[in-house]
Design an enzyme around this catalytic site. Structure first.
Site, short mmCIF file in Angstrom:
data_model
loop_
_atom_site.label_atom_id
_atom_site.label_comp_id
_atom_site.label_asym_id
_atom_site.label_seq_id
_atom_site.Cartn_x
_atom_site.Cartn_y
_atom_site.Cartn_z
CB SER A 124 -0.87 -0.03 1.26
OG SER A 124 -1.47 1.23 1.47
CE1 TYR A 149 -4.08 -3.08 5.56
CE2 TYR A 149 -3.56 -0.75 5.31
CZ TYR A 149 -3.87 -1.97 4.75
OH TYR A 149 -3.96 -2.10 3.38
CE LYS A 153 -1.50 -4.53 3.23
NZ LYS A 153 -1.77 -5.90 2.75
#
Ligand code: NAD
Ligand code: UD1
Length: 339
Positions: A124, A149, A153
């Site tokens: 992302s 989160y 990544k």
């Protein structure tokens, strides 16, 4: 090629299953529907004319993953399966580390042991944090993650890089850093299915347009941008899906001078402000969206858009579908699920 698509019932995964099939590959879905519905398989059947092969189970379950790799002759893996709600990850970090890191490690382990040569990972643009300059290039630094989160990544990219390099040529891999995916398949039969109140702009906007929400709040109009609202790089999910096929083609190609592991931005290269997006939606659909300016949302950055030169140059991919169509496709999908 037989391509295992973990999270293939999800928003981006389902559109990628369509594009894989159109490109002549055979997608094999692995999903436990924790953030999707089985009905997406009906939508896929409508578009494709047949139901994609699907294994229902948890990617963190090594025994289950092993049964899939034993049952299928897999040539490549696209790993979408992850949880993605930023706020929830701050409240429940272990849920995110267990699922997002656990699923990557488990699927990657099976990939290596079964001699599968190509792996594509969903990363992302969040790895860049607040960028120092725009547009954002792959060589720009990653910033410390502001949520578990986002951290999954960054850690995920590192795990994939280290594993690929240690495999001494048996595995090649790509991490794709998505900017802001929006839109839906033009048929209106698959799209994003946010559970509960959406956090993201476009689902909130289309739900407001459909009368399911009273009004859209624009989070801040005092940013240092032309109209004061935040700028993002909104990419049609079908364009994004096609970037995965370009990545696989590249990994399967015989060019040995390419790095075994690489990262690519997947964006349009154009920034759009929140106010512009709302205006474009109203103009293209003819539907008014009640909206009001509210305070900034904690953790939001002012502007984020991609330099998409590397993926165009190396993978031959660039975004083709305009924002106007992404918004009308999102609206068609919203009307179908509201009906
Ligand atoms: P999604 O929630 O629609 O799809 C993810 C799918 O994975 C769901 O169908 C879910 O049921 C499944 N899944 C999750 N954990 C699983 C597990 N342990 N076992 C089996 N299935 C599991 O999300 P999406 O928007 O399609 O995102 C796909 C990927 O792209 C994710 O890795 C996400 O972090 C990443 N990403 C998404 C965005 C975005 O804006 N949508 C942006 C950047 C990156
Ligand atoms: C968010 C996540 C990001 C994740 C991405 C995709 C945060 C801080 N970032 O990105 O990590 O990869 O979703 O899931 O959560 N907006 C409004 N009103 C709304 C909703 C959004 O004005 O009701 C604005 C936001 O301030 C932002 C823009 O719309 O400027 C886009 O927001 P959103 O769709 O949530 O995406 P990001 O914040 O870019």
């Amino acid at each position: 090629m037989n391509i295992l698509v973990t999270g293939g019932a999800g928003y981006i995964g389902s559109h990628t299953v369509v594009e894989l099939t159109k490109a002549g590959h055979v997608p094999i879905i692995l999903d436990d529907f924790r953030n999707s519905r089985e009905s997406v398989l009906d939508g896929l059947e409508t578009i494709l004319g047949s139901r994609p092969k699907t294994y229902v189970g948890d990617c963190t379950d090594a025994d289950f993953v092993e049964t899939v790799f034993l049952a299928e002759q897999i040539d490549g893996v696209i790993h979408f399966a992850a949880l993605k709600a930023v706020g929830e990850s701050i409240e429940k970090p272990l849920l995110y580390y267990r699922n997002n890191i656990g699923s990557l490690v488990t699927v990657l382990d099976a990939t290596l042991r079964h001699g599968v040569k190509a792996f594509v990972f969903s990363s992302s643009a969040t790895v860049y944090g607040e960028p120092d300059s725009l547009p954002i290039k792959e060589t720009d630094p990653r910033k410390p993650a502001t949520s578990p989160y986002g951290n999954t990544k960054q850690i995920g990219e590192d795990i994939l890089r280290d594993t690929t390099l240690a495999s001494a040529g048996s595995l090649r891999s790509i991490a794709l850093r998505y900017f802001n995916p929006i839109g839906a398949h033009e048929s209106g039969t698959i799209g994003e299915l946010p559970l509960g109140i959406p956090n993201n702009l476009v689902p909130y906007l289309t739900q407001t347009a459909a009368g399911l929400r009273e009004r859209l709040t624009i989070f801040g109009d005092d940013y240092e941008t032309a109209d004061g609202t935040c700028i993002r790089d909104y990419i049609h999910v079908v364009d994004l899906a096609r970037a995965h096929i370009a990545a696989l083609d590249h990994l399967f190609s015989s060019e040995t001078d390419q790095p075994a592991y690489d990262v690519y931005n997947v964006g349009t290269g154009h920034g759009t402000s929140v106010a512009e997006l709302v205006e474009t939606f109203e103009r293209e659909t003819g539907v008014k969206v009640p909206h009001a300016i509210g305070p900034r949302r904690h953790g939001d950055i002012s502007s984020c858009y991609a330099n998409a030169d590397k993926i165009r140059r190396t993978l031959g991919w660039s975004a083709e579908i305009p924002l106007s169509q992404a918004l009308t496709d999102s609206w068609r999908w919203q009307q179908n699920i509201t009906a």
